[in-house]
Design an enzyme around this catalytic site. Structure first.
Site, short mmCIF file in Angstrom:
data_model
loop_
_atom_site.label_atom_id
_atom_site.label_comp_id
_atom_site.label_asym_id
_atom_site.label_seq_id
_atom_site.Cartn_x
_atom_site.Cartn_y
_atom_site.Cartn_z
CB CYS A 110 -0.99 -0.01 1.27
SG CYS A 110 -1.88 -1.42 1.24
CG HIS A 244 -3.18 3.33 2.59
ND1 HIS A 244 -3.78 3.14 1.28
CD2 HIS A 244 -3.27 2.04 3.41
CE1 HIS A 244 -4.18 1.72 1.48
NE2 HIS A 244 -3.74 0.97 2.69
CG ASN A 274 -6.67 -0.79 1.42
OD1 ASN A 274 -6.08 -0.36 0.69
ND2 ASN A 274 -6.17 -1.33 2.52
#
Length: 317
Positions: A110, A244, A274
């Site tokens: 990520c 994020h 996500n």
């Protein structure tokens, strides 16, 4: 010399999977997911691969910057869900764009998009490129265990991109990797070697939610403070923070720890889930197109992910 961002773009697959949709196949509910993570729906690719989504995001970024594909000197794609181990996802995006330049992938889960920006900064510092394309693209749905309610409710598919040109906008950065596979890991899956004696696990996401949460809050708060100190700016001077999009509660806890109002954090996890390395790139494009970022605005992008990895940067728009 560093770079400035002259164009952003993003792409989300049209298929929306809501919390109510998931509650029909696993033991969960819309209320449970919203309270635990802050997600209402996520987008899932039904017929597009990672490079195709990346191409569509890249095309929008190029259009915004007024750049043609043949002007691009470098393509870096952050992804852990490439179409193939070889060729690269960046190569697939290059082919679809009709560009002709070096193109390669970076995988830091990520945190990948920030790692890719940091890598691109080196090319600009050495004056090796005039225009670069950085893409984050993920088809997380293909490595998600759709029977595990602790993980399948979190993730979604999508892509984001940015066009970079010479400038002095990239002010400060910090990237780090701890080299841990205990908190988050994704096995590669099938092993064809008849000589390998260890067990081969399926290619699906494993995540210790509690440890991930603690690492994320600590890393996000620490990196934001570090960047402000290095750049000699006050936290109050930061116009936007693009985090994020993993869990809205992580962002809320970081906000409280830093005493920065939530209004400064750009949050869109409720709509997309996500999307891993695509997360910040998608959020940056949405912020750019909806909030009217002005020249001179200070923006922090901050990420964390498997590895355990973390990456943050401060840019001046």
């Amino acid at each position: 010399m560093s770079f400035k961002i002259t164009g952003t773009g993003s792409y989300l697959p049209p298929l929306s999977v809501t919390n109510d949709d998931l509650s029909k196949t696993i033991d969960t509910s819309d209320e449970w997911i919203k309270q635990r993570i802050g997600i209402n729906e996520r987008r899932v690719s039904a017929d597009e691969n990672t490079s195709e989504m990346g191409y569509k995001a890249a095309k929008k970024a190029l259009e915004m910057s007024g750049t043609s594909p043949d002007e691009i000197d470098l393509i870096i794609t952050a992804s852990m869900t490439g179409d193939y181990l070889c060729p690269t996802t960046a190569g697939g995006i290059e082919r679809l764009l009709g560009a002709h330049c070096p193109a390669y992938d970076i995988n830091s889960a990520c945190s990948g998009f920030v790692f890719a920006l940091e890598t691109a900064a080196g090319y600009f510092a050495r004056k090796k490129v005039k225009k670069a394309l950085v893409v984050g693209s993920e088809r997380i749905s293909k490595i998600t265990d759709w029977t595990d309610r602790n993980t399948c409710v979190i993730f979604g598919d999508g892509a984001g991109a940015a066009v970079l040109e010479p400038g002095d906008s990239y002010i400060a950065s910090h990237i780090n990797t701890e080299g841990s596979d205990e908190v988050i890991n994704i096995p590669t899956g099938t092993n064809l070697s008849p000589y390998y004696k260890k067990e081969t696990k399926d290619c699906r996401i494993f995540m210790d939610g509690q440890e991930t949460f603690k690492f994320a809050v600590s890393t996000m708060a620490g990196d934001i403070s570090r960047l402000a100190e290095e750049a000699n700016v006050l936290l109050g001077d930061i116009k936007y923070i693009v985090p994020h999009q993993a869990n809205v509660r992580i962002i809320q806890y970081a906000s409280k720890r830093l005493k920065i109002p939530m209004e400064k954090f750009f949050v869109n996890i409720q709509n997309y889930g996500n999307t891993s390395a695509a997360s910040i790139a998608i959020a940056l494009d949405e912020l750019n197109r909806t909030k009217g970022i002005e020249k001179g605005d200070l923006i922090i992008m901050t990420a964390f992910g498997g590895g355990l990895s973390s990456g943050s940067c401060l840019i001046k728009w």
